[in-house]
Design a protein around this motif. Structure first.
Motif, short mmCIF file in Angstrom:
data_model
loop_
_atom_site.label_atom_id
_atom_site.label_comp_id
_atom_site.label_asym_id
_atom_site.label_seq_id
_atom_site.Cartn_x
_atom_site.Cartn_y
_atom_site.Cartn_z
N UNK A 158 46.20 72.85 71.43
CA UNK A 158 46.69 71.49 71.63
C UNK A 158 48.20 71.49 71.39
N UNK A 159 48.98 71.59 72.46
CA UNK A 159 50.43 71.74 72.36
C UNK A 159 51.08 70.54 71.68
N UNK A 160 50.74 69.35 72.12
CA UNK A 160 51.36 68.16 71.54
C UNK A 160 51.08 68.03 70.04
N UNK A 161 49.83 68.33 69.65
CA UNK A 161 49.48 68.25 68.24
C UNK A 161 50.24 69.30 67.42
N UNK A 162 50.40 70.49 67.99
CA UNK A 162 51.13 71.55 67.28
C UNK A 162 52.59 71.17 67.06
N UNK A 163 53.20 70.57 68.08
CA UNK A 163 54.61 70.16 67.96
C UNK A 163 54.74 69.03 66.95
N UNK A 164 53.81 68.06 67.02
CA UNK A 164 53.84 66.96 66.07
C UNK A 164 53.63 67.46 64.64
N UNK A 165 52.77 68.44 64.47
CA UNK A 165 52.51 69.00 63.14
C UNK A 165 53.75 69.71 62.60
N UNK A 166 54.47 70.42 63.48
CA UNK A 166 55.71 71.07 63.05
C UNK A 166 56.75 70.03 62.66
N UNK A 167 56.82 68.94 63.43
CA UNK A 167 57.75 67.86 63.08
C UNK A 167 57.35 67.23 61.74
N UNK A 168 56.05 67.09 61.51
CA UNK A 168 55.57 66.53 60.25
C UNK A 168 55.98 67.41 59.07
N UNK A 169 55.93 68.71 59.27
CA UNK A 169 56.34 69.65 58.22
C UNK A 169 57.76 69.33 57.76
N UNK A 179 38.55 65.53 66.44
CA UNK A 179 39.41 64.66 65.64
C UNK A 179 39.59 65.21 64.23
N UNK A 180 38.48 65.58 63.58
CA UNK A 180 38.55 66.05 62.19
C UNK A 180 39.38 67.32 62.08
N UNK A 181 39.14 68.27 63.00
CA UNK A 181 39.88 69.53 62.98
C UNK A 181 41.36 69.28 63.23
N UNK A 182 41.66 68.42 64.18
CA UNK A 182 43.06 68.14 64.52
C UNK A 182 43.79 67.48 63.37
N UNK A 183 43.17 66.47 62.77
CA UNK A 183 43.80 65.77 61.65
C UNK A 183 43.94 66.70 60.45
N UNK A 184 42.93 67.55 60.23
CA UNK A 184 43.01 68.51 59.13
C UNK A 184 44.15 69.49 59.30
N UNK A 185 44.33 70.00 60.52
CA UNK A 185 45.44 70.91 60.81
C UNK A 185 46.78 70.21 60.62
N UNK A 186 46.84 68.96 61.06
CA UNK A 186 48.06 68.17 60.94
C UNK A 186 48.46 67.97 59.48
N UNK A 187 47.50 67.63 58.63
CA UNK A 187 47.81 67.40 57.22
C UNK A 187 47.98 68.71 56.45
#
Length: 357
Positions: free
Chosen positions: A56-67, A249-257
């Motif tokens: 999930x490219x968008x989620x990965x980029x958003x997660x990096x920005x969140x970091x 959803x759960x996996x994506x949110x977990x990776x994000x946090x």
């Protein structure tokens, strides 16, 4: 606040009371929540590739920005700020006290937040030299109140963001451009604080110590940061659900946090290094210059905020535009297409009228 107040009794007492409070809440969590909460409706992830949501490219980029977004706060909030609020001013920490000593062996002419050591000929010393000097010299209860107030303000603004901020500005539902805009705003408070600490005369200077001005600047700028940072966090929380796949959803949110936690770790470790080693060593009774260290931490937070905003631009979500109240900063594709169609229709109408004449 309660934890800092209990530290005046003892560290062990503070821990025990905090554990009791958590234990009191446990029955509601055990018997009050649905037993199916958190249960996967489909097969659980069976590989690290599925857990990390690497597809999930968008989620990965958003997660990096969140970091980097959360590192921008923890570069100065978790370690440097409490130490700085507690630390005494640097001047006077190496001088021998001349005033009378009380029964508690404290010297009346020691600087605020310092201690008087009878074993070393009543010298004024920093109670924690590792925490630096040059700060406000506040007691634990005041520091706990300061930090607790920040957390309460941050949490409330985060919950009110859709109603009070993004909604009235026409930024609901938010998109990547909304986050880029507020991510840029997030740079402002920490940059102001870095400039004031480093260059402003008669405020954060060892030779002209002004406690009221220091307190005023810190409260004003940190409250401003809490509001802007809460808005950013609220927008991020919406975007992670928007970009997550419906069946993950759960996996994506977990990776994000998980990225969120790593950003906090990165900011906390980085802040300890900057706060400890940037300032000059002021002597064994004082430690390092915490004012210089805090300025460096605010600068690191600013750069981290900027990097988070820039990374967000890479997200592939360009259909929606960006409103700021009545102003259109970036026109959406749909609006642009409608304008193009209207222009074409107007041109055709003009041509028909000219042909008729």
């Amino acid at each position: 606040f309660l934890g800092s107040a209990l530290l005046e009794v003892s560290y062990e007492t503070a821990l025990i009371v905090m554990m009791i409070i958590v234990a009191i809440a446990m029955p509601w969590a055990i018997w009050g929540l649905d037993s199916n909460l958190g249960m996967a409706k489909k097969e659980n992830a069976t590989s690290w590739k599925q857990v990390l949501a690497l597809d999930n490219r968008n989620l990965n980029i958003l997660s990096l920005a969140r970091l980097f977004l959360f590192a921008s706060r923890d570069f100065w909030f978790e370690v440097p700020l409490p130490f700085y609020l507690r630390s005494p001013r640097c001047e006077g920490l190496t001088a021998t006290a001349t005033a009378a000593v009380t029964a508690l062996q404290t010297c009346s002419d020691c600087v605020r937040g310092a201690i008087c050591d009878a074993a070393t000929n009543f010298t004024c010393q920093n109670a924690n030299p590792g925490g630096g000097c040059g700060g406000l010299g506040l007691d634990r209860v005041m520091v706990g109140t300061f930090l607790g107030g920040y957390i309460i303000l941050y949490g409330q603004v985060q919950s009110w963001t859709p109603q009070l901020v993004t909604g009235p500005l026409g930024q609901t539902p938010p998109n990547k451009w909304t986050e880029v805009l507020w991510g840029m705003f997030n740079c402002i408070p920490t940059l102001i604080m870095c400039v004031v600490i480093t260059f402003a005369p008669n405020v954060f200077r060892m030779d002209d110590y002004d406690l009221s001005s220091m307190m005023g600047w810190l409260i004003a700028v940190i409250c401003l940061f809490a509001v802007i940072f809460a808005i950013n966090s609220s927008i991020h929380s919406f975007l992670v659900v928007k970009y997550a796949k419906a069946d993950k959803i759960a996996v994506s949110v977990g990776f994000y946090y998980m990225s969120n936690a790593f950003g906090r770790l990165f900011g906390t470790i980085g802040s300890g290094i900057l706060y400890t080693y940037v300032g000059d060593y002021m002597g064994p009774y004082a430690g390092t210059n915490g004012t210089a260290g805090l300025a460096a931490c605010f600068l690191a937070g600013t750069l981290s905020s900027l990097l988070a905003a820039i990374i967000t631009i890479w997200i592939d979500d360009n259909d929606d535009g960006l409103q700021c109240g009545p102003c259109t900063l970036i026109q959406s594709k749909k609006s642009k297409q409608n304008n193009d169609n209207n222009n074409s229709s107007n041109i055709e109408t003009v041509d028909e009228e000219a042909a008729t004449k």
